[in-house]
Design an enzyme around this catalytic site. Structure first.
Site, mmCIF file in Angstrom:
data_model
loop_
_atom_site.group_PDB
_atom_site.id
_atom_site.type_symbol
_atom_site.label_atom_id
_atom_site.label_comp_id
_atom_site.label_asym_id
_atom_site.label_seq_id
_atom_site.Cartn_x
_atom_site.Cartn_y
_atom_site.Cartn_z
ATOM 1 N N ALA A 157 51.196 32.423 38.827
ATOM 2 C CA ALA A 157 51.075 33.936 38.497
ATOM 3 C C ALA A 157 49.990 34.755 39.516
ATOM 4 O O ALA A 157 49.274 33.998 40.302
ATOM 5 C CB ALA A 157 50.836 34.175 37.084
ATOM 6 N N HIS A 158 50.071 35.878 39.644
ATOM 7 C CA HIS A 158 49.166 36.671 40.365
ATOM 8 C C HIS A 158 47.909 36.665 40.196
ATOM 9 O O HIS A 158 47.505 36.322 38.841
ATOM 10 C CB HIS A 158 49.774 38.305 40.385
ATOM 11 C CG HIS A 158 49.661 38.832 38.886
ATOM 12 N ND1 HIS A 158 49.994 40.144 38.807
ATOM 13 C CD2 HIS A 158 49.497 38.390 37.752
ATOM 14 C CE1 HIS A 158 50.072 40.534 37.526
ATOM 15 N NE2 HIS A 158 49.894 39.356 36.766
ATOM 16 N N ASN A 159 46.853 36.570 41.345
ATOM 17 C CA ASN A 159 45.630 36.548 41.108
ATOM 18 C C ASN A 159 45.111 35.153 40.760
ATOM 19 O O ASN A 159 43.811 35.179 40.269
ATOM 20 C CB ASN A 159 45.008 37.624 40.424
ATOM 21 C CG ASN A 159 45.170 38.870 40.981
ATOM 22 O OD1 ASN A 159 46.400 39.505 40.747
ATOM 23 N ND2 ASN A 159 44.288 39.349 41.937
#
Lengths: 366, 366, 366
Positions: free
Chosen positions: B243-245
Site C-alpha cells: 500500500a501507499h507509503n
C-alpha cells in the site's frame, strides 16, 4: 435477448428433464428468478431459494427432482438444475461474441510462429518467435504468446492474457484476462553472511492440459526444472497463485485467491476453496477438500476434508473453531472453578486440621 | 537441452563444492531428481529428499556438506546445494530468451523519452513522454512505462508490466508480467454526514531500488506524498499488495499473496510468508519473520518471528494455535470438572449442614 | 514541485479551517511531515503522530480541531485534516498527468464504436465493435474496451485496464491498471459419476455505477444471468475479487485482497477490510464492518461489526481471538484443576468411607 421460442415440452426434452404443467407454453429466454416473466424460464438449484420459487413470475422453472410443487406451477424436474441451466443458456441465448478468424492488422505475429487453420488473432496481440497456435484458437486483444509457447486447438486467450516462453496449453484451454502463465518461480539462494538473495534461474516450464480454465489475474509460475503441471479439466478461479513445480491432478477446482506453494501435489478432483493456502512440498490426495481460508500445513489424505488455520479434519474443525468465540466464557468458567475449588480445599484443610487436631487429641488420649 | 559437457571435477570447481566418486564422469544437463539420468546432475537441498537421493539415476548429485552417502554415489558436497544449483543452471543451460536490442516497429516511444544504449523495446510496448530507459534494459511486449518514469540499467520488464508516471526503478530490477507499480493508494476522506468518500489525490511516487524483483500481478501503490520505497535486493512474489507509503528495507522477502497496509515500515532482511497481512502504521524490525497467513496487528521487534491471527511470538503461537483443535476436549473437560466440583460442594454442604447441626446441638447442649 | 505561493490565511480560507500563528507566512508546497520545511505545509491526521508534530520543520501544520499546540506553532485547525489535505494537494500541486484528447494513431477503435467529445484514447488501446466511450473519458495505453461495453463520461481507464463485452461503467469511474471487469464467473455443473466439470455459460454482465474506483489487478466477474452490480461511490482497492452476481450498495469500501463470493449482497456504506473473505449467498446490512482477515460465513446485520475466522461480533471477537494465545495456559489451568479436584475427591472418598464406616458401625450399633 430472445433468439427464438421453444415450448416447455421441447425444452424438457433438450435438457433431459421431466415437464409438468402447461407443456405447450412458449418460452423465449432464460432469466434470473426475480426478473423472469411469463415467457421466461429460470431455475432453482436448491432448497434455499424456495421462497423465490413461490414468488417468481417465470413461465417455467427448472427444479430439483424432488422439490415440492404445491402451487402446481409449470416446471421441469431435473436431477441437476444447474447443469440443465447450462443447456438452457445454450438453447435460448446467443453465444458470447467470439472473434472471427483472421489476424488483425495491428497484431504482431513473428515470422517463425506457426498458426493453425481458422485462428483468430485480435487487435494488438503479440505472438512471438517459434510460438504455435492450434486450429480455431483465439488470441485475444493485447494478449501475449511468448517464444516457443504453444496454444492448443480451440483454446481461447481472453484479451491481455500472458503466456511466457515455452509454456504449453492444451486443447480448449480458456485463459482469462490478466492471467500470467509461466512467470518465474520465487526461488533464491540466500547468503547467510551478507543476507543477500541470489536468484535461482527458473528454467522449467508450465504444462496446462486440455479443458483447463484459468481465471482473471491468476498466476502460475514455471518450474525451476521440469514442469508445473495443471491436469486435464481442472478449473482455476481468479487471483489464484500456483507456485513453481506444483502438480495438480485432473478435474480439480481452485477457488478465488487460494494459493498453492512450491512442489505441492494435488490429486484428482481436489477442491481448494477461496483464500485457502497450502504450504509447499506436501500431498493432497484425490478428492481432498480444503475449506475457505484454511491454512494447510501437512498432507491431506484422499477424500479427507480440512478446515481452519492450522487446518484440521472438518468435522472436528467446525466444532473447534466455533468454540473460539466462547473462549472468554471458557476462561471465565475455569477461573470460577478455580475459585470454588480453592474454597473447598480451604474448607477441607480446616476440617482436616480440625480432624488432625482431634486425631492428635485422640492420639494424645491413647 | 544439453549445450556442452563438463566433468564432475570441472563442475565441482565451478560451483565451489567438493567432488566425491567418479570425478571424470561427463555431465551434460541439470534435471529434476526423478528425471535425471547418467549424464545429468541434480541436487538435494535437504534431508527431506533423502529417499529420492537413494533412488535417483543421476550421474551426479549435489548434496549438503554433511549428508551421508552410504551408497557411495558420485556427488558434489556443497554448503548450499540450492546456490550451487543456480550456478549449475548457468553452466549447463542456455539462458532464457532475452530480446535483442532495438525498438520493435510496433512499439510506441514518445519523442521526449530517453533510451539508453542497447535497449530492447518489444512489440507493442509503450514508453510515454519524458520517461527514461537505462542502458541494456528490456521493456517487454505490451509493457507500459508512464510519463516521467525511469527504468534503470539492465532492468527487465516482462511483457505487460505497468510502471505509472514518475515511478523510479533501479538497476537490474525485474518486473514480471501484470505487475503494477505506482497505482493510486487507497485514500479517501469520508464525510460522516453523507457517507460519501472523497478521493485524496495520491501525489507521491514509488522508488524501487537496485536488484529488486517484483512478481506477476503484484501491485505497489504510489505514496500519498513522498514515496513508497522498496529497498535494494528485496524480492517480491506474485499477487502481493504493497500500500501507499510503505517502506521496505533491503534484502527482504515478500511471499505470494501477502499484503502490507499503508505507512508500515519493514526493516532489512524481513520475511513475510504467503498470505500474511500486516496492518498499517506499524514497524517490523530487521530480520523479523511473519509466518504464512499471519495477521500482524502491532510492531514486531528485530529478529522476532510471529504466527497466527492475531499474530503472536512463534514459539507460543505454534502451541497456542495447535490447541484450537482441542477446544472441544478442553470445553468438555471444564464441564466435567464443573460437574464433579458441584458434587463435591453438595457433599461438603450436606456434611457441613450435618456438622452445623451437630454444632448447634452441641450449643443446645451447653 | 512548487507551483505557486499562498499565505497560511489564504490556505485556511480555502480548506475551511482556522489559522493560528503567523497567518501571512508564505506556503509553496505540501510535503510529508518528516520532509516538510519552512515553506511547506503538512498535516497530522491523528494523535498517533504527535511526536512528529513536535519535531516537524513545516511552516504550517493542519491539525485536528482539538489537538494541543503547546509550542504555539503556525497551524490550521480542521475537523478533518485528511480531507483538508485533499484540498491542499489540489491547491498546491500540479494535477497528475492526464492525456490530451485525441485518438493515438496506434490505438485500434472499431468502426462501430462510438466516441464522445474530447475523449482521449492512448497508445495501443483497443476499443471493440459497438463499444461506447463517454465525453471526456480516457482510455489508457493498452487498455481494452470489449464489444458493446460502455464507459461513462469523465471515466478514466488507466493503462491496461480490461472491460469485457457488454459491461457498463458509469460516470467518473476510475479503473486502475490490470483490473478486469466482466470476466466469467466461476460456475460449473459437476458430474458426480465422471467427476468432470461442465462450464455454465456466464451470460450476465457487470454494472458499475457512477463515481466507483476500482484498484489495480482487481477482478469483477460477470453474472451468470442478470448483473453483478457495484453501487455508486463505492471504492475498491487492489487485488480484490468480486464473484458473479454479487451486489454492492453505494459508498462501500472494499480493501485490498478481500474477496466476496457469488450472489452475496452488501448494503450501503459497508466496509470490508483487507484480506477478509465472505461466503456466497449471504447479506451484509448497511454500514456493516468486516475486520481484516475475517472469514464471514453468515449474514451480518446493519451496523454490525465482525472479526475473526469464523467471524463473530467484534467486541466479543477481540477478546475471544486474543485468548487463543493463552490457550496453553488455559489448558494447563484445567489440568491443574483436574489434579486438585481428584485429590479432594479422593480425600472426600476416604472420609466418606470412614464416615460410612462410622455410620455402619452406628447402624450396627442400633
Amino acid at each position: 435477448m430472445a433468439e427464438k421460442s421453444l415450448t416447455v415440452r421441447e425444452i424438457a426434452a433438450e435438457v433431459g428433464g421431466e415437464g409438468e404443467g402447461d407443456l405447450e407454453r412458449p418460452i423465449e429466454d432464460v432469466k434470473p428468478i426475480a426478473e423472469a416473466g411469463p415467457r421466461d424460464i429460470t431455475f432453482v438449484a436448491n432448497q434455499r431459494y424456495e421462497q423465490e420459487f413461490a414468488r417468481t413470475l417465470a413461465g417455467c422453472v427448472v427444479i430439483p427432482s424432488k422439490l415440492a410443487n404445491g402451487d402446481r406451477r409449470t416446471v421441469i424436474r431435473h436431477a441437476n438444475p444447474y447443469l440443465a441451466f447450462a443447456k438452457l443458456v445454450a438453447l435460448l441465448r446467443p453465444p458470447a461474441p467470439r472473434p472471427a478468424p483472421g489476424v488483425h492488422p495491428s497484431a504482431v505475429v513473428a515470422p517463425s510462429a506457426r498458426l493453425g487453420r481458422d485462428v483468430a488473432i485480435e487487435a494488438g496481440a503479440v505472438v512471438a518467435e517459434g510460438a504455435s497456435v492450434g486450429d480455431r484458437a483465439t488470441i485475444g486483444a493485447l494478449a501475449y504468446v511468448g517464444p516457443g509457447a504453444s496454444v492448443g486447438e480451440d483454446a481461447r486467450l481472453y484479451p491481455r492474457a500472458v503466456i511466457y516462453h515455452g509454456v504449453s496449453l492444451g486443447k480448449r484451454v480458456i485463459v482469462h484476462s490478466g492471467a500470467v502463465v509461466g512467470s518465474d518461480g520465487f526461488g533464491y539462494a540466500s547468503d547467510p553472511t551478507t543476507g543477500r538473495h541470489e536468484k535461482i534461474p527458473q528454467v522449467g516450464t508450465v504444462v496446462v492440459e486440455d479443458d483447463v480454465e484459468i481465471g482473471a489475474n491468476t498466476t502460475i509460475d514455471r518450474a525451476v526444472l521440469g514442469a508445473t503441471r495443471i491436469g486435464r479439466g481442472t478449473k482455476i478461479d481468479n487471483l489464484v497463485q500456483i507456485a513453481h513445480n506444483v502438480e495438480i491432478g485432473p478435474d480439480s477446482l481452485l477457488v478465488a485467491q487460494c494459493g498453492i506453494s512450491g512442489s505441492t501435489r494435488l490429486g484428482r478432483g481436489v477442491i481448494v476453496a477461496a483464500q485457502a493456502g497450502i504450504v509447499g512440498h506436501i500431498d493432497l490426495g484425490d478428492r481432498a477438500i480444503v475449506a475457505a481460508s484454511a491454512g494447510v500445513t501437512k498432507d491431506v489424505a484422499a477424500g479427507e476434508a480440512v478446515l481452519g488455520q492450522p487446518a484440521i479434519p472438518i468435522e472436528d474443525g467446525r466444532r473447534a473453531y466455533a468454540l473460539i468465540g466462547r473462549l472468554p466464557e471458557i476462561k471465565k468458567a475455569v477461573a470460577a472453578l478455580e475459585k470454588r475449588l480453592t474454597k473447598l480445599e480451604e474448607a477441607a484443610a480446616t476440617e482436616d486440621a480440625a480432624g488432625k487436631g482431634e486425631e492428635s487429641r485422640d492420639r494424645g488420649a491413647m
